[in-house]
Design a protein around this motif. Structure first.
Motif, PDB file in Angstrom:
ATOM      1  N   LYS A 166      29.113  68.742  27.069  1.00  0.00           N
ATOM      2  CA  LYS A 166      28.799  69.600  25.604  1.00  0.00           C
ATOM      3  C   LYS A 166      27.469  69.536  25.072  1.00  0.00           C
ATOM      4  CE  LYS A 166      33.284  71.301  26.031  1.00  0.00           C
ATOM      5  NZ  LYS A 166      33.479  72.497  26.233  1.00  0.00           N
ATOM      6  N   GLY A 167      26.771  70.412  25.068  1.00  0.00           N
ATOM      7  CA  GLY A 167      25.532  70.334  24.592  1.00  0.00           C
ATOM      8  C   GLY A 167      24.889  70.101  25.738  1.00  0.00           C
ATOM      9  N   CYS A 184      22.294  73.984  21.368  1.00  0.00           N
ATOM     10  CA  CYS A 184      22.468  72.531  22.068  1.00  0.00           C
ATOM     11  C   CYS A 184      23.333  71.709  21.116  1.00  0.00           C
ATOM     12  CB  CYS A 184      21.920  72.589  23.411  1.00  0.00           C
ATOM     13  SG  CYS A 184      21.883  70.712  24.056  1.00  0.00           S
ATOM     14  N   GLU A 187      26.492  72.782  19.217  1.00  0.00           N
ATOM     15  CA  GLU A 187      27.472  72.354  19.798  1.00  0.00           C
ATOM     16  C   GLU A 187      28.059  70.604  19.793  1.00  0.00           C
ATOM     17  OE1 GLU A 187      28.207  74.857  23.419  1.00  0.00           O
ATOM     18  OE2 GLU A 187      28.000  72.768  24.736  1.00  0.00           O
ATOM     19  N   ALA A 191      31.384  69.038  18.125  1.00  0.00           N
ATOM     20  CA  ALA A 191      31.840  68.505  18.922  1.00  0.00           C
ATOM     21  C   ALA A 191      31.758  66.845  19.487  1.00  0.00           C
ATOM     22  CB  ALA A 191      31.263  68.277  20.704  1.00  0.00           C
ATOM     23  N   GLN A 236      30.112  71.596  33.926  1.00  0.00           N
ATOM     24  CA  GLN A 236      32.089  71.240  33.746  1.00  0.00           C
ATOM     25  C   GLN A 236      32.509  70.662  35.314  1.00  0.00           C
ATOM     26  OE1 GLN A 236      33.884  70.073  31.958  1.00  0.00           O
ATOM     27  NE2 GLN A 236      32.609  71.948  29.659  1.00  0.00           N
ATOM     28  N   ASP A 384      41.245  71.040  24.395  1.00  0.00           N
ATOM     29  CA  ASP A 384      40.488  71.902  25.711  1.00  0.00           C
ATOM     30  C   ASP A 384      41.811  72.857  26.164  1.00  0.00           C
ATOM     31  OD1 ASP A 384      38.597  70.633  28.362  1.00  0.00           O
ATOM     32  OD2 ASP A 384      40.416  71.114  28.864  1.00  0.00           O
ATOM     33  N   GLU A 626      33.749  79.141  17.688  1.00  0.00           N
ATOM     34  CA  GLU A 626      33.625  78.119  18.672  1.00  0.00           C
ATOM     35  C   GLU A 626      35.474  77.861  18.864  1.00  0.00           C
ATOM     36  OE1 GLU A 626      33.031  73.644  18.099  1.00  0.00           O
ATOM     37  OE2 GLU A 626      34.159  75.106  16.425  1.00  0.00           O
ATOM     38  N   LYS A 629      36.341  73.975  22.034  1.00  0.00           N
ATOM     39  CA  LYS A 629      34.999  72.964  22.108  1.00  0.00           C
ATOM     40  C   LYS A 629      34.403  74.061  22.798  1.00  0.00           C
ATOM     41  CE  LYS A 629      37.216  69.535  24.173  1.00  0.00           C
ATOM     42  NZ  LYS A 629      37.172  67.873  25.534  1.00  0.00           N
ATOM     43  N   MET A 630      33.853  75.226  22.957  1.00  0.00           N
ATOM     44  CA  MET A 630      33.012  76.152  23.401  1.00  0.00           C
ATOM     45  C   MET A 630      32.586  76.739  22.516  1.00  0.00           C
ATOM     46  SD  MET A 630      35.004  78.224  27.094  1.00  0.00           S
ATOM     47  CE  MET A 630      32.949  79.101  27.001  1.00  0.00           C
ATOM     48  N   GLU A 631      30.777  77.719  22.874  1.00  0.00           N
ATOM     49  CA  GLU A 631      30.636  78.070  22.151  1.00  0.00           C
ATOM     50  C   GLU A 631      30.883  79.613  22.623  1.00  0.00           C
ATOM     51  OE1 GLU A 631      27.110  77.438  20.329  1.00  0.00           O
ATOM     52  OE2 GLU A 631      27.777  76.621  18.557  1.00  0.00           O
TER      53      GLU A 631
END
Length: 664
Positions: A166-167, A184, A187, A191, A236, A384, A626, A629-631
């Motif tokens: 993340k970020g 970034c 995010e 998070a 990831q 998640d 969002e 946990k993701m945009e």
């Protein structure tokens, strides 16, 4: 040893800790949010307490509420799992201040590593190689832009706090920098609660090698060898293994020694992971230390035969490291992949919903399943979307890869879409089989891992045959339990007076409709598909296995017919179809959806970038939501003028909801 511990987490890691604690005779306490009231970790624990709403900031990030539960339940220690508060130094300190043991490193050690910027400076001072970059506290966009320009491109922007991919953004040109910086930081703020970033030189075609370390409160530290995590998509990890085929014994020894040196530099106690980026020439550079147990720790357990959670508990209770460095053994090869509720063919869009079907392989010495859900559970939008971790072990890497292929073939998920087919292609790809994959390979060649544009004709014929045999079996069963077991209606052969009847079949595969015509019965058919005729003979469906001669060649498939769903698998690839009504009414609302911008899944609106009356071009970002946990950026489908925007920042929206429209 402790008599009661609290697990300040959810999902598979909470279940994992509970099982190890039970093995040691330790009582467990779970905490849960509104969304997790019926979750498996809640049911497995000896007792469980509600701590707030579904959003992490309303529950699993509420340290004071978790500590209060620990006091009330008499817990002597808190295990943070990974994610949420696991790397929060203030939480670790608060736990100790409350007279409760924290099963992890000290807050002081976390603070040294909690900032990637500070960690890099500390490691450089300790003599551990680091990647050149900017780690300063001045975070003004203008200064960061100047530092980026001076460093040169490509470079990486990384959230200074947190992890899990993340970020993080790769930036290749000056013009890309500020938009990526803003995204970034946003995010990272969502998070981890902090938006500080660092910049570092981006090494092309690197390998990602991490070393599992352990330290105790008596000054001891050692490593448990490496895990390779180079198969990644957008930072990831999608496949982890141990040992790495890339490392020589000499390089393994150097990296292990550097990792232990890093642990000593911060007086580290408990489990941690020192992550390195490794160039093609074997040069390695410190990236970060994850001050917690990693998601991929099972591969280390499988090759060492150790229970790392048990080690965590013993060390937190004040014991010394159970073994010396010389006593650490490594045998065989282990591989892990993660089954996610996501759609790889739609940009890996996370999914949510009820797990109507969840079939996983039977655990054995060679196959391990770590999961926090069972069939009937719900994958929510708040966390998640991982369903399970699938881990295999065997004597060497080729056999371990074969085990993984077999295990994936035995998996079946219905409800939300999953990445199983993607993983099946991954573990057969030459870059993985040959051990040559680098961290950017998947992003550069993603099309090689996605579903083929054309469905395999043999799989389609096998699916149709499975459906026909299942229909005939259902008809015989219905007749057998009826008033006339000898009824001719028990023969589902499509017979008509004077000629052999035909049956039409219709299936949906994603958004595609497939129609076939079949003649014959009892395992012998002629099936027409796209104007061509194919013969199927001697078909038998027995114990989820279909064997048949298709156009003269004998084939065998794993085959399931469950209600209106049909699944076939030929050992290399799978096909899942949904049976539809053969005849359907044509038409619809006749309206075009090109003027609507819809939410692709449930989520929370974080940014509204355009307002009614604004002119937009096709591809312009109108809103950002969002989810999990993701945009996700929602873009204009065509050029035009915005007629309305139906959501604002902070709103929760349902999947497929219309969030904005263009003037028609």
């Amino acid at each position: 040893m402790f008599h009661t511990i609290l697990i300040a987490n959810r999902g598979e890691i909470a279940c994992r800790v509970i099982r190890t604690a039970r093995k040691l005779g330790i009582r467990t306490v779970a905490v849960f949010s509104d969304a997790d009231a019926d979750a498996q970790h809640v049911r497995l624990a000896d007792e469980a307490h509600h701590i707030g709403g579904a959003r992490p900031q309303d529950s699993y990030l509420r340290g004071e509420a978790i500590i209060e539960v620990a006091k009330k339940s008499g817990a002597q220690a808190i295990h943070p799992g990974y994610g949420f508060l696991s790397e929060n130094a203030d939480f670790a300190d608060a736990v100790l201040a409350a007279g409760i043991a924290f099963i992890g490193p000290s807050g002081a050690s976390m603070r040294k590593m909690g900032s990637k910027a500070g960690a890099k400076d500390l490691m450089a001072a300790a003599g551990v190689p680091v990647v050149p970059g900017y780690t300063g506290e001045d975070q003004s966009p203008d200064l960061l832009q100047r530092e980026a320009d001076a460093m040169g491109y490509p470079l990486m922007i990384k959230a200074a706090h947190g992890g899990g991919g993340k970020g993080m953004r790769i930036v290749r040109t000056h013009d890309e920098f500020l938009p990526n910086l803003e995204s970034c930081q946003r995010e990272a703020r969502n998070a981890f609660g902090r938006d500080r970033v660092l910049l570092e030189r981006y090494i092309e075609h690197p390998r990602h090698i991490e070393i599992q370390v352990f330290g105790d409160s008596h000054g001891g530290a050692l490593h448990l060898n490496e895990r390779e995590c180079s198969a990644q998509r957008r930072y990831q990890k999608v496949l982890e293994e141990s040992p790495s085929v890339f490392l020589t014994p000499e390089l393994r020894a150097k990296m292990g020694a550097a990792a232990v040196q890093a642990a000593h530099a911060i007086d580290y106690a408990n489990a941690g992971t020192v992550e390195f980026i490794v160039g093609a020439d074997g040069g390695f550079y410190f990236m970060e230390i994850n001050t917690r147990l990693q998601v991929e720790h099972p591969v280390t357990e499988e090759v060492t035969g150790l229970d790392l959670v048990e080690w965590q508990l013993r060390i937190a209770a004040g014991e010394k490291l159970p073994l010396t460095q010389e006593q650490i053994e490594q045998q065989g090869h282990a591989i892990e992949v993660r089954l996610y509720a996501e759609d790889p063919d739609a940009g890996f869009l996370p999914g949510s919903g009820t797990l109507q079907t969840l079939r996983l392989p039977m655990p054995s010495r060679n196959v391990r399943i770590d999961s926090g859900v069972v069939e009937g559970d719900t994958v929510t939008i708040f966390y998640d979307p991982m369903i399970a971790k699938l881990i295999v072990w065997d004597e060497d890497r080729p056999r371990a890869l074969a085990r993984m292929r077999e295990a994936l073939a035995a998996c079946e998920i219905a409800g939300p879409k999953s990445n199983i087919a993607f993983l099946e292609r991954l573990v057969r790809h030459p870059a993985v089989v040959g051990g040559s994959i680098d961290t950017g390979y998947l992003d550069r060649h993603l099309d090689e891992f996605l579903s083929p544009a054309q469905t395999d004709r043999v799989l389609l014929l096998a699916a149709a045959t499975t459906r026909l045999l299942a229909q005939e079996a259902d008809a015989r069963t219905a007749a057998a339990i009826g008033s006339d077991p000898g009824s001719p209606w028990a023969i589902a052969d499509g017979w008509r007076l004077g000629y052999g009847g035909s049956r039409r079949l219709a299936f949906a595969e994603g958004g595609t409709r497939i129609e076939l015509v079949a003649r014959g019965h009892s395992g012998d058919y002629v099936i027409e598909l796209d104007g061509a005729s194919h013969t199927v003979s001697g078909a038998r469906l027995d114990d989820e296995a279909l064997s048949a001669r298709i156009d003269g060649d004998m084939r065998r498939f794993r085959a399931l017919s469950d209600g209106d769903d049909v699944l076939v698998h030929d050992g290399r690839q799978r096909l899942r179809l949904h049976a539809e009504a053969v005849y359907r009414r044509e038409g619809g609302d006749g309206g075009s959806s090109e003027h609507r911008i819809r939410a692709p899944m449930p989520g929370r609106v974080v940014v509204v970038q355009k307002q009614p009356g604004d002119a937009v071009s096709a591809g312009d970002v109108v809103l950002v939501i969002e989810a999990m946990k993701m945009e996700l950026a929602l873009k204009a489908p065509r050029d035009g003028v915005l007629a309305e925007v139906r959501a604002q920042a902070g709103d929760f929206v349902e999947g497929d909801a219309v969030l904005a429209t263009l003037e028609q």
